[in-house]
Every structure is written in structure tokens, then in C-alpha cells.
Design a protein around this motif. Structure first.
Motif, PDB file in Angstrom:
ATOM      1  N   GLY A  71       0.824  -1.213   0.000  1.00 27.05           N
ATOM      2  CA  GLY A  71       0.000   0.000   0.000  1.00 27.05           C
ATOM      3  C   GLY A  71       0.851   1.253   0.000  1.00 27.05           C
ATOM      4  O   GLY A  71       0.559   2.220  -0.704  1.00 27.05           O
ATOM      5  N   ALA A  72       1.918   1.249   0.790  1.00 24.77           N
ATOM      6  CA  ALA A  72       2.819   2.399   0.828  1.00 24.77           C
ATOM      7  C   ALA A  72       3.512   2.587  -0.522  1.00 24.77           C
ATOM      8  O   ALA A  72       3.672   3.716  -0.995  1.00 24.77           O
ATOM      9  N   ARG A  73       3.889   1.495  -1.157  1.00 27.12           N
ATOM     10  CA  ARG A  73       4.520   1.589  -2.492  1.00 27.12           C
ATOM     11  C   ARG A  73       3.551   2.144  -3.526  1.00 27.12           C
ATOM     12  O   ARG A  73       3.940   2.895  -4.420  1.00 27.12           O
ATOM     13  N   MET A  74       2.285   1.757  -3.428  1.00 25.05           N
ATOM     14  CA  MET A  74       1.280   2.277  -4.353  1.00 25.05           C
ATOM     15  C   MET A  74       1.169   3.794  -4.199  1.00 25.05           C
ATOM     16  O   MET A  74       1.081   4.529  -5.179  1.00 25.05           O
ATOM     17  N   LEU A  75       1.191   4.283  -2.952  1.00 24.67           N
ATOM     18  CA  LEU A  75       1.128   5.728  -2.715  1.00 24.67           C
ATOM     19  C   LEU A  75       2.363   6.425  -3.285  1.00 24.67           C
ATOM     20  O   LEU A  75       2.260   7.498  -3.884  1.00 24.67           O
ATOM     21  N   ALA A  87       0.011  18.085  -6.340  1.00 21.90           N
ATOM     22  CA  ALA A  87       0.702  17.772  -5.087  1.00 21.90           C
ATOM     23  C   ALA A  87      -0.083  16.691  -4.367  1.00 21.90           C
ATOM     24  O   ALA A  87      -1.297  16.816  -4.195  1.00 21.90           O
ATOM     25  N   VAL A  88       0.580  15.628  -3.972  1.00 22.66           N
ATOM     26  CA  VAL A  88      -0.059  14.564  -3.212  1.00 22.66           C
ATOM     27  C   VAL A  88       0.451  14.651  -1.779  1.00 22.66           C
ATOM     28  O   VAL A  88       1.649  14.546  -1.535  1.00 22.66           O
ATOM     29  N   ARG A  89      -0.471  14.898  -0.863  1.00 26.83           N
ATOM     30  CA  ARG A  89      -0.135  15.031   0.553  1.00 26.83           C
ATOM     31  C   ARG A  89      -0.717  13.840   1.295  1.00 26.83           C
ATOM     32  O   ARG A  89      -1.872  13.483   1.091  1.00 26.83           O
ATOM     33  N   ILE A  90       0.082  13.255   2.172  1.00 24.38           N
ATOM     34  CA  ILE A  90      -0.334  12.078   2.907  1.00 24.38           C
ATOM     35  C   ILE A  90      -0.575  12.457   4.369  1.00 24.38           C
ATOM     36  O   ILE A  90       0.345  12.924   5.043  1.00 24.38           O
TER      37      ILE A  90
END
Length: 139
Positions: A71-75, A87-90
């Protein structure tokens, strides 16, 4: 007022909710692993493919109970795909297990992470930072 759409995964272990506006909030609740990965990846890909693209997407992980490395790799892949456009903010949230996955994989240092949704939403736009830096440089 923001509109929200809500979609559970086929196996019921992950719920994905999406706000309609800019920035877009994609909230994930439950478990993000190899079995539920596509339930999160599809809506995220659809948001990033919108034209015109939103200036920012906040991926809210504050209600995740479990996050697998997949899941983290997909993000991370989504952030790479969006580079220069959106911009992708987590938003990591209070779950130490989620934060640990980001720390152990090194993604906490590579991605734009925030402690919660509010902080991620309040983060400035990239172009605002560039304007601010230029003002400082020329003053």
C-alpha cells in the motif's frame, strides 16, 4: 459545502471516501494491503487523471488500521505519477503502525506527509512557496 462519495472494497476490509473539490480528499479506512490495493489505487488514479487536475490531493490514512508495504509503495507510485501536476499530501494520523511503515521504508522522508488531514489541507500550494521565495530573494 463539500460533497462526498463513499465506496467499500469488494471484500469489505477497506472503505474509500472522496471529497469533490480542490484539494480533493481521498480518505481510506480499514486495511490497505495486497487484497485491497486496487480498491484504493483506482479512485486515486481517477483523481490524478482528471482534467484539469486538482492542485492537490490529500490521501487521508488517519482511519487505517493496517498498512502493508504494498500500500505504501502504491502511494509512492501515485506521487511519482502526479509529479509536476498535482501535489499529493499524505495525512498519516495517530496509528503508529502506519507511521512505522513510512519510517521503515524511507517514504516518510521522501513523501509529503502530515500528522492529520487538517494540517495537510492547510499546507500551502507549491506556487505560493515559489512566489514567497522570489519575494524574499528580490527584497
Amino acid at each position: 459545502m463539500e460533497r462526498w462519495s463513499d465506496q467499500p472494497s469488494s471484500n469489505g476490509r477497506l472503505r474509500v471516501s472522496r471529497s469533490h473539490g480542490d484539494p480533493v480528499v481521498l480518505a481510506l479506512a480499514g486495511e490497505l494491503d495486497t487484497a485491497t490495493l486496487l480498491s484504493a489505487a483506482r479512485p486515486l488514479a481517477m483523481v490524478l487523471a482528471e482534467r484539469p487536475p486538482p492542485h492537490a490531493v490529500v490521501v487521508d490514512l488517519t482511519e487505517l488500521r493496517f498498512l502493508a508495504v504494498a500500500g505504501a509503495r502504491m502511494l509512492h507510485a501515485a506521487v511519482d505519477y502526479a509529479a509536476g501536476k498535482t501535489a499529493v499530501r499524505i495525512a498519516l494520523g495517530p496509528n503508529q503502525m502506519v507511521a512505522r511503515v513510512f519510517a521503515v521504508t524511507g517514504l516518510a522522508a521522501m513523501l509529503d506527509t502530515y500528522p492529520d488531514r487538517t494540517t495537510a489541507l492547510q499546507a500551502g500550494r507549491r506556487d505560493q512557496f515559489v512566489q514567497w521565495a522570489q519575494q524574499l530573494w528580490h527584497s
